[in-house]
Design an enzyme around this catalytic site. Sequence first.
Site, PDB file in Angstrom:
ATOM      1  N   ARG A 248     -15.489   1.180   3.225  1.00  0.00           N
ATOM      2  CA  ARG A 248     -15.180   1.212   1.789  1.00  0.00           C
ATOM      3  C   ARG A 248     -13.959   0.330   1.502  1.00  0.00           C
ATOM      4  NH1 ARG A 248     -11.659   1.795  -2.157  1.00  0.00           N
ATOM      5  NH2 ARG A 248     -10.610   3.396  -0.910  1.00  0.00           N
ATOM      6  N   ASP A 249     -12.777   0.775   1.936  1.00  0.00           N
ATOM      7  CA  ASP A 249     -11.569   0.021   1.574  1.00  0.00           C
ATOM      8  C   ASP A 249     -11.531  -1.350   2.238  1.00  0.00           C
ATOM      9  OD1 ASP A 249      -9.256  -0.330   0.174  1.00  0.00           O
ATOM     10  OD2 ASP A 249      -8.015   0.953   1.419  1.00  0.00           O
TER      11      ASP A 249
ATOM     12  N   HIS B 243      -2.603   7.544   3.022  1.00  0.00           N
ATOM     13  CA  HIS B 243      -3.398   6.313   3.079  1.00  0.00           C
ATOM     14  C   HIS B 243      -2.384   5.180   3.033  1.00  0.00           C
ATOM     15  CE1 HIS B 243      -6.909   3.716   2.088  1.00  0.00           C
ATOM     16  NE2 HIS B 243      -5.969   3.000   1.470  1.00  0.00           N
TER      17      HIS B 243
ATOM     18  N   HIS C 219      -0.762   1.284   3.918  1.00  0.00           N
ATOM     19  CA  HIS C 219      -0.993  -0.138   4.160  1.00  0.00           C
ATOM     20  C   HIS C 219       0.204  -0.678   4.936  1.00  0.00           C
ATOM     21  CE1 HIS C 219      -4.390  -1.071   1.142  1.00  0.00           C
ATOM     22  NE2 HIS C 219      -4.403   0.219   1.405  1.00  0.00           N
TER      23      HIS C 219
ATOM     24  N   CYS D  38      -5.388  -4.731  -1.630  1.00  0.00           N
ATOM     25  CA  CYS D  38      -5.292  -4.379  -3.037  1.00  0.00           C
ATOM     26  C   CYS D  38      -5.277  -5.671  -3.825  1.00  0.00           C
ATOM     27  CB  CYS D  38      -3.994  -3.593  -3.264  1.00  0.00           C
ATOM     28  SG  CYS D  38      -3.596  -3.388  -5.007  1.00  0.00           S
TER      29      CYS D  38
ATOM     30  N   ASN E 292      -4.963  -2.125   5.167  1.00  0.00           N
ATOM     31  CA  ASN E 292      -4.704  -0.799   5.714  1.00  0.00           C
ATOM     32  C   ASN E 292      -4.083  -0.900   7.107  1.00  0.00           C
ATOM     33  OD1 ASN E 292      -6.446   1.274   3.962  1.00  0.00           O
ATOM     34  ND2 ASN E 292      -7.537  -0.669   4.090  1.00  0.00           N
TER      35      ASN E 292
END
Lengths: 303, 303
Positions: free
Chosen positions: A13-14, A207, A209, A240, A249
């Site tokens: 997903r991310d 979460h 980064h 992002c 991440n």
Amino acid sequence: MTSDVTLCECFARDGLQHEPQFVPTATKRALVERFAALGFPRVEATSYSNPKVVPQFADASELLKSIERKPGVFYKATCANVKAVERALADLEAGSGANEISLLVSATESHTRKNLNRTRAEQWRNIADTVAAAGGRFRLVGTISVAFGCPFEGAVDPARVLGFVADLAAAGADEVVLADTVGVGVPRQVKHLVSEAVKLAPRVGVHLHNTRNTGFANAYAALEAGATVLDASVGGLGGCPFAPRATGNISTEDLVYMLHGEGIDTGIDLAALITVAEWLEGQLGRQLPGQVYRAGTFAPVAA
Amino acid sequence: MTSDVTLCECFARDGLQHEPQFVPTATKRALVERFAALGFPRVEATSYSNPKVVPQFADASELLKSIERKPGVFYKATCANVKAVERALADLEAGSGANEISLLVSATESHTRKNLNRTRAEQWRNIADTVAAAGGRFRLVGTISVAFGCPFEGAVDPARVLGFVADLAAAGADEVVLADTVGVGVPRQVKHLVSEAVKLAPRVGVHLHNTRNTGFANAYAALEAGATVLDASVGGLGGCPFAPRATGNISTEDLVYMLHGEGIDTGIDLAALITVAEWLEGQLGRQLPGQVYRAGTFAPVAA
């Protein structure tokens, strides 16, 4: 330090969200199944986004339907609104949906408007509506974006973030995840927010980064403070759109390396995970931010 | 956490050691003077290595002579043997030498042989001889290589490392630095070794590499455990010839970002340091491992 840590592999997903090339559903399926086989208790599989806005996830239902499930694993999908939850419910009723969904709020007004196209008042109505629509059928993860700093507003008041943690818990979230969306956080923030958040929510995750190289120190501080869920993405991919030069991440294999070194048994096969990062490097044709897959693993503490 | 932290900028020695191109003395001088001007209380300037083995430092005396000194700053030079100390002494007597020297031991027999071309017994005779030759004219830093793991022998017994810390202190070291030469260490090791080492030596530092993305978590753990000296290299350059695919030292600007976020006043001008990293990227023609210089700085905690 806790040994009760759930790692959530977010690559599908991310990690993929901002990849310009559409990744075939079969490839996504293979990756999600591989992550489960490697020992991840939770795999972020897709997002029920509007396909016009995020074409990468246009195949959300098809993908979730195709995945062969491993018992005990949670397959997570992001649901930004009621319509997304309705899609998740329809797939669930057809026997092939996600069993965990994440609901999103932003810690600041500006990020709420730019990321979710809502005011902060609207985002809380949206949370109430999505929780109601979910009808207790999913494990609910409430994620607070820009909890450690906002690209538009700068420093974020920790009291406001903790208020949001309580609000998400009150709304029915089984878990609250504090997201360092643009990778600006430092350990003392993480320690403060997590140690307070665990008093307010049933379960707290982070979460992180690694945009400014604080991601792993922050993960360490989060565990010290009582977080029990860590998101990460193989190879350190993801990012992002408001931090375009930023690394993504924290890389899962590097996190697993550190956790195993700390004596935490994640249940994850690190050597096999490294082969996934190597494969991804070949697929994407560029060096990934993760480092263990390049440097090789090591056992710094004698067994 | 302590606020008494000395940052040592290692770029001019560790960062340059394996650069194949000879960097002109004038450039080195400008960098060392710049680091002092930016607020570093200690700058690793060069190494009195054998010029045939490390041609990059053939200009050690010339460089040290050219540097305009900033009062209160320690300019460090590595001295691997008595001959190196004799060169350092001659420069000192000419009024232009280093005022701090580092003496090297390795935690393992194999690394001692490959890195220093000595047996472990010989390396301790060498320490005694170099300390005697130094004659109390320099601040002495004893550095223990591969303290957290060895590329040839694997895990290293922490009891042996702590024995070496005591031996270096007994030999006259004013400070002992534990070096994670190949970047394999994890926070619990760092915490254990540093918290014990501070009982054995007047002052304890760490020299960390970010090879497996544990470098900044390790720096954080070192400070929690009582270390008061942190080595770092602008841009994250430097490395070890036995870890060829490895990222180098922890990047100074990323470390300063984290420390300032922690509320530790390093006295260093971060914005100006970032411009040095940007300049270095241009000079070397490649992206550096440091991340803050790319992502930009941020103040995650409101003043």
